[in-house]
Design a protein around this motif. Structure first.
Motif, short mmCIF file in Angstrom:
data_model
loop_
_atom_site.label_atom_id
_atom_site.label_comp_id
_atom_site.label_asym_id
_atom_site.label_seq_id
_atom_site.Cartn_x
_atom_site.Cartn_y
_atom_site.Cartn_z
N ASP A 196 0.82 -1.20 0.00
CA ASP A 196 0.00 0.00 0.00
C ASP A 196 0.85 1.26 0.00
O ASP A 196 0.37 2.34 -0.34
N ALA A 197 2.10 1.12 0.43
CA ALA A 197 3.00 2.27 0.48
C ALA A 197 4.43 1.79 0.30
O ALA A 197 4.76 0.64 0.60
N VAL A 198 5.26 2.68 -0.19
CA VAL A 198 6.70 2.42 -0.32
C VAL A 198 7.43 3.55 0.39
O VAL A 198 7.06 4.71 0.26
N TYR A 199 8.46 3.18 1.18
CA TYR A 199 9.30 4.24 1.73
C TYR A 199 10.66 4.19 1.06
O TYR A 199 11.16 3.13 0.70
N PHE A 200 11.24 5.37 0.85
CA PHE A 200 12.43 5.48 0.02
C PHE A 200 13.24 6.69 0.49
O PHE A 200 12.81 7.46 1.35
N ALA A 201 14.42 6.87 -0.10
CA ALA A 201 15.27 8.01 0.24
C ALA A 201 15.53 8.87 -0.98
O ALA A 201 15.57 8.38 -2.11
N GLY A 202 15.74 10.15 -0.73
CA GLY A 202 16.29 11.03 -1.74
C GLY A 202 17.80 10.89 -1.76
O GLY A 202 18.36 9.97 -1.14
N GLU A 203 18.47 11.79 -2.42
CA GLU A 203 19.93 11.66 -2.55
C GLU A 203 20.67 11.98 -1.26
O GLU A 203 21.84 11.65 -1.13
N ARG A 204 20.01 12.64 -0.29
CA ARG A 204 20.62 12.92 1.00
C ARG A 204 19.58 12.76 2.11
O ARG A 204 18.39 12.70 1.86
N PHE A 205 20.08 12.65 3.33
CA PHE A 205 19.28 12.70 4.56
C PHE A 205 18.46 11.44 4.83
O PHE A 205 17.61 11.45 5.71
N GLY A 206 18.71 10.35 4.10
CA GLY A 206 18.07 9.08 4.38
C GLY A 206 19.10 8.07 4.87
O GLY A 206 20.30 8.22 4.64
#
Length: 429
Positions: free
Chosen positions: A44-54
């Motif tokens: 139902d959802a996906v969690y992911f990162a951007g290029e920084r801060f994840g």
């Protein structure tokens, strides 16, 4: 990029497979492939990162244009996207963070929530993107209702609780927090030997800060000891006759306890997929989706289908355990007894289209496919339908082939049952 499954949502509608693969040809990137697989197979959802801060700095993370495209892709399908901003920024990182948030806000389509661990980050998000939903990361180490309630008063919608909590702990927390505050918990995947991922080992050994997304995973390394006068004779560190890692955790697998997890008050099941394949994403999501839907449908008549367990055994993993849901970390640290991973079945190809008249499917190659090999097809809600590869036809010129050896080459394959775009072809052994 990881995926999660929300408890209590409507079952995937008929035709969802076709809708999810509408833009398949445009999704070539590794992370896009995993994103598509997660949604197609039931997340139902996906969690992911951007290029920084994840906390996944080493992954193939999303650029801002990719975030916008991925958000639109999710929302067109009634799904959600959560961006991880859960590192612990230092003083000089807040200005770049503010700039990133302003550019994120300017996107035509953006994620539904931010996952944060640092109260300074949370405060900055609320100032720059005040309408963005806030989820508190497991990195914050939430272990009590008092903790949850404090974050709730600050504006958090969801708490991703510490992996060190037992089911009884979770039930007690659920009973003492607002009904509209959601609890999310990890149910499958890698665990960390350090409390909720708060580890300094990587920073100490190689100068890579795990709390800012750069973990080198030294807990997975083999270690030896040396005697002062014999430095050239290292001895392996052993805990049993067979030997073991001294810090490497087993992988969590709570598939058999889906009813207990739901009854405890968890509203979102989190599947960890650090640096894993699209095949892993599809298979694990498929199994948990089937188990959750099965229990919500059948109630007390529900029973675990052993095919689902076999699916989880088919992906790359360390030894499985049930995390700390039933064990105290002080008494059982859930450390590996055998080094390395159990290897997954070969991920051969992904289906692009199906010719019902000729009963052949067009695939894009991921690993070598050869005549005579035993293969299986997995589909959303279906598991391991087997057949033998009897003919391979080039999609480029129609020639019959002995094998499909080249990465991403396209070919047609007779299949004895209907195939949908997004179905996965794998080796049977």
């Amino acid at each position: 990029l990881d995926c999660q499954i929300q408890v209590g949502t409507e079952r995937l509608s008929k035709g969802y497979t076709e809708k999810c693969t509408k833009e398949l040809e445009n999704l070539y990137g590794i992370e896009y492939e995993k994103l598509r697989a997660a949604f197609l197979y039931g997340a139902d959802a996906v969690y992911f990162a951007g290029e920084r801060f994840g906390m996944r700095a080493a992954a193939d993370n999303f650029t801002l244009p990719e975030i916008e495209e991925a958000s639109a892709y999710a929302h067109e399908r009634g799904r959600k996207l959560y961006i991880t901003l859960n590192t612990m920024p230092r003083e000089d990182e807040y200005a770049p963070l503010a700039d990133f948030l302003r550019r994120l806000k300017a996107l035509g389509d953006m994620p539904d929530a931010a996952i944060v661990a640092d109260i300074g980050v949370m405060d900055m998000i609320q100032k720059i993107i005040p309408d963005m939903e806030i989820h508190i990361s497991t990195q914050a180490g939430i272990v009590s209702s008092a903790d949850c309630n404090a974050w709730y008063r600050l504006g958090a919608k969801r708490a991703v609780i510490a992996r060190e909590l037992s089911l009884s702990d979770i039930r007690a927390i659920r009973a003492n927090i607002p009904s509209d505050m959601e609890i999310e918990a990890f149910v499958h995947g890698s665990m960390c030997v350090s409390f909720s991922g708060r580890c300094l080992l990587s920073n100490n050994l190689v100068g890579r800060d795990a709390n800012r997304g750069q973990c080198a995973q030294p807990c997975r390394w083999n270690y030896t000891i040396t005697e002062e006068k014999r430095p050239d004779t290292p001895f392996p560190i052993e805990e049993t006759r067979e030997g073991t890692f001294i810090m490497s955790s087993k992988d969590m697998n709570m598939l058999a306890y889906v009813p207990e997890l739901i009854k405890s008050g968890i509203s979102s099941f989190k599947i960890e997929g650090r640096m894993k394949s699209a095949y892993y994403t599809a298979v694990v999501t498929n199994a948990y989706r089937a188990a959750i839907d099965g229990y919500l449908r059948d109630g007390e008549n529900y029973s675990l289908d052993e095919r689902w367990n076999k699916e989880l055994d088919s992906v790359s993993h360390r030894e499985y355990c049930t995390g700390y849901y039933f064990d105290d970390p002080m008494n059982n640290a859930q450390l590996c007894e055998n080094p390395g991973y159990m290897r997954e079945k070969a991920y051969l190809a992904v289906a692009l289209e199906y010719d019902a008249e000729r009963k052949t499917a067009k695939f894009r190659q991921r690993n070598k496919v050869s005549l005579g090999m035993a293969a299986e097809l997995i589909s959303p809600g279906k598991f391991g339908r087997g057949f033998t590869v009897e003919k391979i036809i080039s999609a480029e010129n129609g020639a019959e082939l002995e094998s499909a050896p080249h990465p991403f080459m396209e070919f047609w394959l007779p299949v004895p049952f209907e195939v949908k775009a997004g179905d996965i072809l794998r080796g049977a052994n």
